[in-house]
Design an enzyme around this catalytic site. Structure first.
Site, PDB file in Angstrom:
ATOM      1  N   GLU A 293     -15.236  56.530 -47.801  1.00  0.00           N
ATOM      2  CA  GLU A 293     -15.955  56.068 -47.128  1.00  0.00           C
ATOM      3  C   GLU A 293     -17.457  55.742 -47.936  1.00  0.00           C
ATOM      4  O   GLU A 293     -18.266  56.381 -48.514  1.00  0.00           O
ATOM      5  CB  GLU A 293     -16.167  56.588 -45.830  1.00  0.00           C
ATOM      6  N   ASN A 294     -18.004  55.015 -46.969  1.00  0.00           N
ATOM      7  CA  ASN A 294     -20.208  54.343 -47.476  1.00  0.00           C
ATOM      8  C   ASN A 294     -20.004  53.657 -45.644  1.00  0.00           C
ATOM      9  O   ASN A 294     -19.811  53.249 -45.424  1.00  0.00           O
ATOM     10  CB  ASN A 294     -19.685  53.056 -48.849  1.00  0.00           C
TER      11      ASN A 294
ATOM     12  N   GLU B 270      -4.766  55.155 -51.060  1.00  0.00           N
ATOM     13  CA  GLU B 270      -4.179  54.914 -52.221  1.00  0.00           C
ATOM     14  C   GLU B 270      -4.650  54.089 -54.098  1.00  0.00           C
ATOM     15  O   GLU B 270      -3.965  54.257 -54.692  1.00  0.00           O
ATOM     16  CB  GLU B 270      -3.022  53.599 -51.768  1.00  0.00           C
TER      17      GLU B 270
ATOM     18  N   CYS C  73      -9.731  52.965 -49.967  1.00  0.00           N
ATOM     19  CA  CYS C  73      -8.710  53.888 -49.980  1.00  0.00           C
ATOM     20  C   CYS C  73      -8.289  54.704 -50.559  1.00  0.00           C
ATOM     21  O   CYS C  73      -8.249  54.448 -51.677  1.00  0.00           O
ATOM     22  CB  CYS C  73      -7.341  52.369 -49.353  1.00  0.00           C
TER      23      CYS C  73
END
Length: 180
Positions: free
Chosen positions: A88-89, A99, A97
């Site tokens: 995350e950011n 994947e 994500c």
């Protein structure tokens, strides 16, 4: 037409796992490795904002592109598992994500010819890849490839990419054959 809702399967039942392996051309060892490695990848998630941890792992069939020449070789002696976790950011659109982290890593390491993808989360029912990830997976995988989705209790659902991304747009529509 209602969206396809796959059944949640008992991840602790040898009979269910054996049937899944037969249906999707996986060995019990591959299934166990996909599950265990996706769960392990989830633990490496950087998700301080949403607290939604996701782990993913790709199983490649040993085909590797030569990083120098770009030529496809089949000299890899065994299959490869490539993990990824969501990152995350503070600026949410920059979040990546699990994947896409796994595929980015695998592709830049020269891996091609993916056999399966597994995703693990801390919720139930199992979560599927988001729309952006489905399209990203489509770039590198055959539509018949299984995507295993594990919940917090390691129960799972499984669908083929073509079921998650019907009427998909991929490299073949752009005249590029064999990218998967």
């Amino acid at each position: 037409m209602a969206p396809l809702t796959p059944p949640i399967l008992d991840g602790h039942s040898p009979a269910v796992i054996a049937q899944t392996c037969q249906t999707y051309n996986l060995t019990p060892s591959e299934f166990a490795q996909l599950r265990d490695r996706a769960v392990a990848a989830k633990a490496t998630s950087y998700s301080p904002y949403s607290k939604f941890k996701v782990g993913a792992v790709l199983l490649s069939n040993g085909k590797v592109d030569d990083a120098v020449t770009g030529e496809r070789t089949t000299t890899a002696p065994e299959q490869t598992y490539t993990p990824g976790a969501n990152v995350e950011n503070a600026s949410y659109p920059v979040t990546t994500c699990a994947e896409r982290v796994a595929f980015g890593r695998a592709i830049t390491e020269g891996h091609r010819g993916f056999k399966a993808v597994a995703v693990a989360t801390d919720i139930s029912p199992p979560a599927s890849p988001c729309g952006m990830c489905r399209q990203f997976i489509r770039e590198f995988c055959e539509l018949s490839m299984p995507i295993l989705m594990f919940d917090k209790d390691e129960n799972f659902s499984v669908l083929r990419l073509e079921d998650l991304l019907p009427l998909s747009f991929g490299p073949d529509q752009m005249g590029i054959e064999g990218s998967a």
